[in-house]
Scaffold this motif. Structure first.
Motif, PDB file in Angstrom:
ATOM      1  N   TYR A   1     -61.103  -4.149 -20.426  1.00  0.00           N
ATOM      2  CA  TYR A   1     -62.008  -3.717 -19.923  1.00  0.00           C
ATOM      3  C   TYR A   1     -63.045  -2.475 -20.368  1.00  0.00           C
ATOM      4  N   ASP A   2     -62.161  -1.536 -20.782  1.00  0.00           N
ATOM      5  CA  ASP A   2     -62.669  -0.053 -21.012  1.00  0.00           C
ATOM      6  C   ASP A   2     -62.907  -0.013 -22.610  1.00  0.00           C
ATOM      7  N   GLY A   3     -62.641  -1.224 -23.224  1.00  0.00           N
ATOM      8  CA  GLY A   3     -62.790  -1.215 -24.588  1.00  0.00           C
ATOM      9  C   GLY A   3     -61.532  -0.901 -25.566  1.00  0.00           C
TER      10      GLY A   3
ATOM     11  N   ARG B   1     -52.709  -1.006 -15.507  1.00  0.00           N
ATOM     12  CA  ARG B   1     -54.109  -0.861 -15.293  1.00  0.00           C
ATOM     13  C   ARG B   1     -54.904  -1.745 -15.948  1.00  0.00           C
ATOM     14  N   PHE B   2     -54.572  -2.014 -17.242  1.00  0.00           N
ATOM     15  CA  PHE B   2     -55.121  -3.343 -17.868  1.00  0.00           C
ATOM     16  C   PHE B   2     -55.118  -4.585 -16.953  1.00  0.00           C
TER      17      PHE B   2
ATOM     18  N   ASN C   1     -58.354  -6.046 -15.824  1.00  0.00           N
ATOM     19  CA  ASN C   1     -58.865  -6.996 -16.606  1.00  0.00           C
ATOM     20  C   ASN C   1     -58.829  -8.348 -15.751  1.00  0.00           C
ATOM     21  N   LEU C   2     -57.853  -8.703 -14.855  1.00  0.00           N
ATOM     22  CA  LEU C   2     -58.014  -9.677 -14.187  1.00  0.00           C
ATOM     23  C   LEU C   2     -58.752  -9.560 -12.988  1.00  0.00           C
ATOM     24  N   ARG C   3     -58.998  -8.441 -12.371  1.00  0.00           N
ATOM     25  CA  ARG C   3     -59.630  -8.657 -11.011  1.00  0.00           C
ATOM     26  C   ARG C   3     -61.232  -8.898 -11.678  1.00  0.00           C
ATOM     27  N   ILE C   4     -61.511  -8.449 -12.942  1.00  0.00           N
ATOM     28  CA  ILE C   4     -63.502  -8.631 -13.557  1.00  0.00           C
ATOM     29  C   ILE C   4     -63.177 -10.015 -13.871  1.00  0.00           C
ATOM     30  N   CYS C   5     -62.369 -10.559 -14.504  1.00  0.00           N
ATOM     31  CA  CYS C   5     -62.263 -12.089 -15.093  1.00  0.00           C
ATOM     32  C   CYS C   5     -62.305 -12.823 -13.761  1.00  0.00           C
ATOM     33  N   ALA C   6     -61.540 -12.700 -12.746  1.00  0.00           N
ATOM     34  CA  ALA C   6     -61.268 -13.426 -11.565  1.00  0.00           C
ATOM     35  C   ALA C   6     -62.506 -13.551 -10.879  1.00  0.00           C
ATOM     36  N   ARG C   7     -63.253 -12.366 -10.501  1.00  0.00           N
ATOM     37  CA  ARG C   7     -64.428 -12.449 -10.040  1.00  0.00           C
ATOM     38  C   ARG C   7     -65.659 -13.130 -10.476  1.00  0.00           C
TER      39      ARG C   7
END
Length: 469
Positions: free
Chosen positions: A266-268, A289-290, A294-300
């Protein structure tokens, strides 16, 4: 003059027959809904919904060497030889067929149908070809899905109808696209949320009471979707060709897989060492952290694509079992507390470390499973490498037998969770008042201890404890 009334009557009769046939088919299917992190199932003939703890299997090593997509009926026949004598799984991935290969289990269907469907959709899009063609083609498919382009929707509907005809009255749910936010195993680019949303919409149009399971990622360290998302924060739109300049001056490309450089967190942060297919080395805090972000963003962002969500990140979870729990936390943060999470595990040792015996690896898997359950997963699924001999698959059977015996405890209400430190645990209370303490040691190389209710519990590496309080 009498032709038209007779024809109208014939059409009306045919329509009534179709409605009757569909009502008969629907009567053989479970009805599903989701609530408080659980899939609730009303089985055919049942009067009420009940919690369904999924224990599913994809590929049955040692019993079938044929792939579902290459020899569907041969695969079903081979799988039946195992399933008819095993009580361990209540859900099974199968190629669609009207026989009783599943032996009364819930079938997971659609993976083959949509693989072929989306392949045909891609081939219908004009492309210059090449090893990075997936990028441009999937941008076009995103637009077709977003705009509801008629031929795209028709292809989806045709795939769904063919699958329904093939599976007949067998009870089933759907799993259309594997690793959707990463694009699928070995793929060049992600499938967009718009494509996943359309697929679920068209499935639910035909079967409004079904479930759609969405596997978000196979590599939870990052994905091309997360690159897209970051790119659009500073650009108005994605270009028609891959934006290699965004990877930085001097960035190398792996000739056969040039898009790997776009697989980022998510942070590049890159997933792969520049110009190779080797993972960048990250420590556990960074991987946690990844996984979470990453999964929070993709799941949302993919929330409209499914009813149940999961991942299948075998290499990292085998190395650090705690990541199975972090994955659950990230997904639930993205989709909300009501949506179920079912995690895939490495059921036949695809990524088993060379030094681990099948029995030790089964202990590793047990730890991962219970860590995910402690964090709130309400289903566990196993993908199996058919090319390997079935020692791990067989070593896992006692673990699943124990899990089946303890399923009523897992379904009970959770009084308490502790998700930090070396030992993670939950406390469950059954309707008869019995209370259980369930704990897992997240450490892979040393013993850990924890105290609860005046008792000290010692757990070996990968250890799991069940204690009636």
């Amino acid at each position: 003059m009498s032709f038209f009334p007779r024809r109208a009557f014939a059409l009306l009769f045919a329509f009534a027959v179709c409605l009757w046939a569909e009502s008969v088919r629907q009567a053989h299917l479970s009805k599903w809904k989701t609530q408080q992190g659980w899939a609730l199932r009303k089985a055919p003939g049942a009067s009420r919904y009940e919690k369904f703890f999924a224990v599913g299997v994809w590929n049955i090593p040692g019993y079938t060497k044929d792939a579902m997509e290459n020899a569907p009926q041969v695969y079903r026949s081979g799988a039946a030889a195992y399933l008819q004598h095993s009580p361990l799984y209540n859900m099974v991935y199968l190629s669609p067929g009207a026989d009783d290969a599943a032996a009364g289990r819930v079938e997971v269907t659609g993976s083959i149908a949509f693989y072929e469907c989306l392949k045909a959709c891609q081939q219908a899009v004009p492309s210059a070809g090449g090893t990075d063609a997936d990028y441009a083609v999937r941008q076009q498919l995103r637009l077709q899905a977003q705009e509801g382009e008629a031929s795209f929707l028709q292809r989806l509907d045709d795939a769904i109808d063919r699958n329904i005809r093939a599976i007949g009255t067998n009870d089933h749910i759907w799993a259309p696209v594997d690793e959707i936010a990463g694009g699928g195993a070995g793929s060049g680019w992600c499938w967009s949320p718009e494509v996943g949303r359309r697929i679920r919409q068209r499935i639910r149009r035909r079967e409004p009471h079904t479930l759609v399971y969405t596997d978000l990622l196979g590599i939870s360290r990052g994905s091309s979707y997360l690159f897209e998302r970051r790119y659009l924060q500073s650009h108005a739109a994605l270009p028609s060709e891959p934006p290699y300049d965004a990877l930085g001056e001097g960035a190398r490309r792996l000739p056969q897989r040039p898009l790997l450089g776009f697989v980022q967190a998510y942070d590049g942060s890159p997933v792969y060492v520049n110009g190779t297919a080797d993972y960048v080395s990250y420590d556990l805090p960074t991987l946690k952290r990844f996984f979470y972000e990453n999964l929070r963003i993709c799941a949302r962002d993919y929330r409209a694509c499914g009813d149940v969500f999961g991942i299948n990140s075998f290499i990292d979870c085998n190395t650090y079992p705690v990541l199975a729990g972090v994955a659950v936390d990230g997904i639930r943060s993205g989709v909300g507390p009501d949506v179920p999470v079912w995690i895939f595990f490495d059921g036949n040792g695809y990524a088993r470390p060379a030094h681990q015996s099948p029995e030790a690896f089964a202990g590793n898997l047990k730890c991962q499973m219970y860590i995910s359950i402690i964090h709130g997963a309400t289903g566990i699924l196993f993908w199996n490498d058919r090319s390997l001999s079935p020692e791990v698959f067989q070593a896992l059977e006692p673990v699943l037998t124990e899990l089946k015996d303890r399923e009523p405890i897992i379904k009970a209400g959770t009084l308490e969770q502790h998700l930090e430190g070396d030992v993670h645990y939950m406390v469950k209370r059954l309707s008869d008042g019995r209370t259980y303490f369930v704990a897992a040691n997240t450490l892979t190389d040393k013993e850990a201890t924890c105290s609860y209710n005046g008792q000290v519990h010692r757990l070996p590496p990968y250890g799991v404890a069940w204690v009636q309080l």
